[in-house]
Design a protein around this motif. Structure first.
Motif, PDB file in Angstrom:
ATOM      1  N   ALA A 155      28.841  52.337  51.560  1.00  0.00           N
ATOM      2  CA  ALA A 155      28.521  51.026  52.131  1.00  0.00           C
ATOM      3  C   ALA A 155      29.151  49.927  51.275  1.00  0.00           C
ATOM      4  N   VAL A 156      30.483  49.842  51.336  1.00  0.00           N
ATOM      5  CA  VAL A 156      31.230  48.822  50.616  1.00  0.00           C
ATOM      6  C   VAL A 156      31.696  47.797  51.646  1.00  0.00           C
ATOM      7  N   GLN A 157      31.207  46.577  51.526  1.00  0.00           N
ATOM      8  CA  GLN A 157      31.487  45.547  52.520  1.00  0.00           C
ATOM      9  C   GLN A 157      32.370  44.421  51.996  1.00  0.00           C
ATOM     10  N   ARG A 158      32.352  44.203  50.701  1.00  0.00           N
ATOM     11  CA  ARG A 158      33.034  43.046  50.136  1.00  0.00           C
ATOM     12  C   ARG A 158      34.242  43.484  49.314  1.00  0.00           C
ATOM     13  N   GLY A 159      35.278  42.666  49.342  1.00  0.00           N
ATOM     14  CA  GLY A 159      36.472  42.968  48.558  1.00  0.00           C
ATOM     15  C   GLY A 159      37.312  41.734  48.342  1.00  0.00           C
ATOM     16  N   VAL A 160      38.033  41.719  47.229  1.00  0.00           N
ATOM     17  CA  VAL A 160      38.992  40.663  46.918  1.00  0.00           C
ATOM     18  C   VAL A 160      40.313  41.350  46.575  1.00  0.00           C
ATOM     19  N   PHE A 161      41.369  40.993  47.299  1.00  0.00           N
ATOM     20  CA  PHE A 161      42.681  41.618  47.121  1.00  0.00           C
ATOM     21  C   PHE A 161      43.690  40.529  46.781  1.00  0.00           C
ATOM     22  N   THR A 162      44.356  40.654  45.645  1.00  0.00           N
ATOM     23  CA  THR A 162      45.115  39.531  45.090  1.00  0.00           C
ATOM     24  C   THR A 162      46.628  39.738  45.084  1.00  0.00           C
ATOM     25  N   ARG A 163      47.122  40.847  45.599  1.00  0.00           N
ATOM     26  CA  ARG A 163      48.558  41.155  45.656  1.00  0.00           C
ATOM     27  C   ARG A 163      49.255  40.880  44.326  1.00  0.00           C
ATOM     28  N   GLY A 164      48.772  41.541  43.320  1.00  0.00           N
ATOM     29  CA  GLY A 164      49.421  41.502  42.009  1.00  0.00           C
ATOM     30  C   GLY A 164      48.884  40.468  41.047  1.00  0.00           C
ATOM     31  N   ALA A 165      48.171  39.473  41.532  1.00  0.00           N
ATOM     32  CA  ALA A 165      47.619  38.457  40.639  1.00  0.00           C
ATOM     33  C   ALA A 165      46.380  39.007  39.922  1.00  0.00           C
ATOM     34  N   PRO A 166      46.107  38.530  38.715  1.00  0.00           N
ATOM     35  CA  PRO A 166      44.927  39.023  37.985  1.00  0.00           C
ATOM     36  C   PRO A 166      43.643  38.748  38.765  1.00  0.00           C
ATOM     37  N   PRO A 167      42.867  39.781  39.081  1.00  0.00           N
ATOM     38  CA  PRO A 167      41.652  39.571  39.870  1.00  0.00           C
ATOM     39  C   PRO A 167      40.398  39.310  39.053  1.00  0.00           C
ATOM     40  N   TRP A 168      40.488  39.427  37.721  1.00  0.00           N
ATOM     41  CA  TRP A 168      39.282  39.394  36.892  1.00  0.00           C
ATOM     42  C   TRP A 168      38.532  38.069  36.999  1.00  0.00           C
ATOM     43  N   ARG A 169      39.243  36.989  37.367  1.00  0.00           N
ATOM     44  CA  ARG A 169      38.587  35.679  37.396  1.00  0.00           C
ATOM     45  C   ARG A 169      37.494  35.592  38.462  1.00  0.00           C
ATOM     46  N   TYR A 170      37.506  36.508  39.411  1.00  0.00           N
ATOM     47  CA  TYR A 170      36.469  36.512  40.445  1.00  0.00           C
ATOM     48  C   TYR A 170      35.190  37.224  39.993  1.00  0.00           C
ATOM     49  N   LEU A 171      35.200  37.769  38.796  1.00  0.00           N
ATOM     50  CA  LEU A 171      34.008  38.438  38.283  1.00  0.00           C
ATOM     51  C   LEU A 171      32.871  37.456  38.036  1.00  0.00           C
ATOM     52  N   THR A 172      33.208  36.230  37.644  1.00  0.00           N
ATOM     53  CA  THR A 172      32.168  35.237  37.357  1.00  0.00           C
ATOM     54  C   THR A 172      31.364  34.866  38.594  1.00  0.00           C
ATOM     55  N   PRO A 173      31.997  34.496  39.729  1.00  0.00           N
ATOM     56  CA  PRO A 173      31.175  34.205  40.904  1.00  0.00           C
ATOM     57  C   PRO A 173      30.431  35.419  41.442  1.00  0.00           C
ATOM     58  N   LEU A 174      30.963  36.618  41.177  1.00  0.00           N
ATOM     59  CA  LEU A 174      30.250  37.828  41.601  1.00  0.00           C
ATOM     60  C   LEU A 174      29.055  38.133  40.694  1.00  0.00           C
ATOM     61  N   LYS A 175      29.054  37.550  39.482  1.00  0.00           N
ATOM     62  CA  LYS A 175      28.034  37.872  38.471  1.00  0.00           C
ATOM     63  C   LYS A 175      27.981  39.391  38.245  1.00  0.00           C
ATOM     64  N   ALA A 176      29.155  39.972  38.055  1.00  0.00           N
ATOM     65  CA  ALA A 176      29.272  41.429  37.957  1.00  0.00           C
ATOM     66  C   ALA A 176      28.623  41.958  36.689  1.00  0.00           C
ATOM     67  N   ASN A 177      27.954  43.101  36.820  1.00  0.00           N
ATOM     68  CA  ASN A 177      27.383  43.822  35.684  1.00  0.00           C
ATOM     69  C   ASN A 177      28.356  44.838  35.097  1.00  0.00           C
ATOM     70  N   LEU A 178      29.422  45.156  35.870  1.00  0.00           N
ATOM     71  CA  LEU A 178      30.396  46.140  35.417  1.00  0.00           C
ATOM     72  C   LEU A 178      31.691  45.930  36.191  1.00  0.00           C
ATOM     73  N   PHE A 179      32.822  46.060  35.482  1.00  0.00           N
ATOM     74  CA  PHE A 179      34.137  46.029  36.115  1.00  0.00           C
ATOM     75  C   PHE A 179      34.894  47.261  35.665  1.00  0.00           C
ATOM     76  N   LEU A 180      35.374  48.046  36.622  1.00  0.00           N
ATOM     77  CA  LEU A 180      36.160  49.244  36.349  1.00  0.00           C
ATOM     78  C   LEU A 180      37.541  49.070  36.963  1.00  0.00           C
ATOM     79  N   SER A 181      38.571  49.252  36.143  1.00  0.00           N
ATOM     80  CA  SER A 181      39.939  49.070  36.612  1.00  0.00           C
ATOM     81  C   SER A 181      40.863  49.966  35.818  1.00  0.00           C
ATOM     82  N   VAL A 182      42.010  50.295  36.407  1.00  0.00           N
ATOM     83  CA  VAL A 182      43.035  51.044  35.693  1.00  0.00           C
ATOM     84  C   VAL A 182      43.933  50.104  34.890  1.00  0.00           C
TER      85      VAL A 182
END
Length: 299
Positions: free
Chosen positions: A98-125
């Motif tokens: 049940a994954v409904q939300r996503g942000v796709f940046t076409r090569g741009a750094p996506p980490w800046r969207y972590l703040t509005p998400l109030k993320a507890n964890l970020f996993l990336s390669v």
């Protein structure tokens, strides 16, 4: 009123951490993103294979029962383009995620969207994105895409293992060890056994998991382990720090420098977090693993 993620455990994850896009990524690195986009579009109806963090996500989402409040939110946060994002969502739907939300940046750094998400964890390669996330105060780890996948032996338990210094705790003691050696480290920690260690980058995640653990849903449970190179007498400060935080871990392994991989193989976590690449390389042969690029070892 707008939707809110308040009160939920929010996991932001890249598409390559959730699904196995290594073959497609080779094309991206060899040519350009348009060839990659065309390949993803051609495979739109072909579900991607599960990736290294798939088991962790699948089990965390199981805490959201149909008759219960939403407790976990998983958001895809990816350098992929929006066209490739269609395959990500279709693959998630195929597996019942049940994954409904996503942000796709076409090569741009996506980490800046972590703040509005109030993320507890970020996993990336992507290591650069992970480092930026950690600098922004978000628990983050670089997923080793060729790690072993999680065991299916514990379908009703989310199992997560953490290193201590520079992960759950600050790197205060690790700095002593690296500058002055093991004897100085042991003396430093024995003298301060009753003084809690400062928090490390993953304390907020441990706190969020603790809240989830306190109210298990539909039989799902959280099981945590501290897996550290510490040994007695330096073990006591780690235990007392967790007690000071009012957080329990289910298992603690004080390995005194032994390789962690085989111990983790027996614990069978859905994910393991460590700040030292040597420990991750040992672990990744057995369990899903992520490198936390924090502390003196990653300066």
């Amino acid at each position: 009123m707008p939707a809110t993620l308040a009160g939920q455990l929010v996991v932001a994850i890249s598409s390559r951490a959730l699904f196995d896009f290594e073959e497609e990524n080779q094309l991206f690195e060899a040519e350009d993103d348009r060839a990659y986009m065309q390949l993803q579009l051609a495979r739109l109806d072909q579900p991607a294979r599960p990736g290294v963090a798939f088991s962790l996500v699948n089990k965390l989402l199981a805490f959201n029962g149909p008759d219960q409040a939403q407790r976990v939110e998983v958001v895809v946060l990816s350098r992929n383009d929006p066209v490739s994002g269609m395959r990500v969502f279709r693959s998630a739907r195929h597996y019942g995620l049940a994954v409904q939300r996503g942000v796709f940046t076409r090569g741009a750094p996506p980490w800046r969207y972590l703040t509005p998400l109030k993320a507890n964890l970020f996993l990336s390669v992507n290591e650069a994105d992970v480092r930026q996330a950690l600098m922004a105060g978000v628990p983050a780890a670089r997923v080793y895409p060729h790690s072993a996948h999680a065991s299916d032996a514990h379908p009703l338990e989310v199992r997560i293992a953490f290193d201590g210094d520079a992960v759950l705790f600050s790197d205060e003691a690790e700095r002593i060890y690296q500058s002055d050696g093991l004897d100085a480290f042991q003396a430093h920690e024995t003298l301060r056994a009753g003084t809690p260690l400062p928090a490390g980058p993953f304390k907020p995640l441990l706190e969020a998991l603790h809240r989830l653990q306190q109210a298990p849903a539909q039989g799902m449970q959280v099981r945590t382990a501290l897996v550290t190179a510490r040994s007695a007498p330096a073990h006591e400060r780690a235990i007392r720090t967790l007690m000071n935080w009012s957080i329990d871990v289910d298992e603690a392994m004080f390995l005194g420098g032994l390789a962690k991989g085989e111990f983790l193989r027996e614990f069978e976590p859905d994910f393991f977090f460590d700040d030292q690449t040597g420990h991750i390389e040992s672990a990744s042969a057995h369990v899903p693993s992520g490198h936390v690029a924090a502390g003196i070892s990653n300066a």
